[in-house]
Scaffold this active site. Sequence first.
Site, PDB file in Angstrom:
ATOM      1  N   ASP A   1       0.830  -1.194   0.000  1.00 50.38           N
ATOM      2  CA  ASP A   1       0.000   0.000   0.000  1.00 50.38           C
ATOM      3  C   ASP A   1       0.873   1.255   0.000  1.00 50.38           C
ATOM      4  OD1 ASP A   1      -2.573   1.546   0.537  1.00 50.38           O
ATOM      5  OD2 ASP A   1      -1.452   2.000   2.356  1.00 50.38           O
TER       6      ASP A   1
ATOM      7  N   GLU B   1      -2.122  -5.293  -3.461  1.00 49.86           N
ATOM      8  CA  GLU B   1      -1.140  -4.546  -2.676  1.00 49.86           C
ATOM      9  C   GLU B   1      -0.066  -5.475  -2.123  1.00 49.86           C
ATOM     10  OE1 GLU B   1      -3.778  -0.786  -1.032  1.00 49.86           O
ATOM     11  OE2 GLU B   1      -3.716  -2.638   0.149  1.00 49.86           O
TER      12      GLU B   1
END
Length: 247
Positions: A57, A129
Amino acid sequence: MRADNGGSAASLPFLSLIEELDVPLDADLLDLALTHRSYAYEHGQIPTNERLEFLGDSVLGVIVTEYLYRSYPDHAEGQLAKLRASVVSAVSLAMVARKLNIGPMIKLGKGEISTGGSDKSSILADTTEALIGAVFLSGGREAAERLVHHIFDPLVDHAATLGAGLDWKTSLQEVAASLGLGPTVFDIEESGPDHDKRFAAWAVFGDRRFGPGKGHNKKHAEQEAAAAAYKALTAEPASAGPAGGDA
C-alpha cells in the site's frame, strides 16, 4: 518508466506480466502474498499476506504520487490528491486484479471459497497490494516501479481526463453547496444472498431523489446515484432550488 496506454502486456495474467517485464519475484514471497487470512486460519495460523499488503500500500502510494507530481505540474494539491485516491482505491485495485486474473491464484479458506471470495473486491485489492509489496522486497524500488508504472500510469492518465466524474460524490457535494442544498443523504436498498449482494442507492435532497445507482457494493451504487444527481442539478437553470420533481 512511463507506460503506454494499455499495451498488450497490460492484460496478461499476473505471472506472465511479471515475466514480460523481467520483474524479479521470490517464490516464497509470492506464496505469502497470495495467502489470505482465512486460509492461514485453517492451516495452523500460518503467516498471512497482511504485512505485505501494508508494505505494498505504501509502495504503491509513493510511486503513484511521484508520477502525479512529475506528470501534472499544473495540478493543485487537491487535484493531485483526488487523482491518487481514485487510482489507488479498492475499486481500482480490484479492477486491476481482475484484469490480471489474480483471483484464482489466491489461497482462501473454505468459507471464503464458498462465498466467492476470489472475486470479492476487498480481497482482490488487498492481494494486489501484497503482490506489490512482494515485488518490492524481491527486486527493490526499481522492480516495483517497473510494475506499478506499467499498470497504473495509464489509469492515472485516464483519471486526469474525467473532471467531475473522477469522484461524483465530492463533485455533488460541491455543486449542492453552491445551490444552497443541505448535505447529501443516500438511501440504500440491499438485495441478493450474502455472496452476491446487490445495492441500489438514491441521492436525496429533501423531497428530491436522484438515481438509482446500482452496484455490487455501496460505494459504487452511491457514486452512480451521485453522478445522476450531479448531472441533473447542473443541467437546471441557476434559479432552480431544492424543490422540484424526482429525477
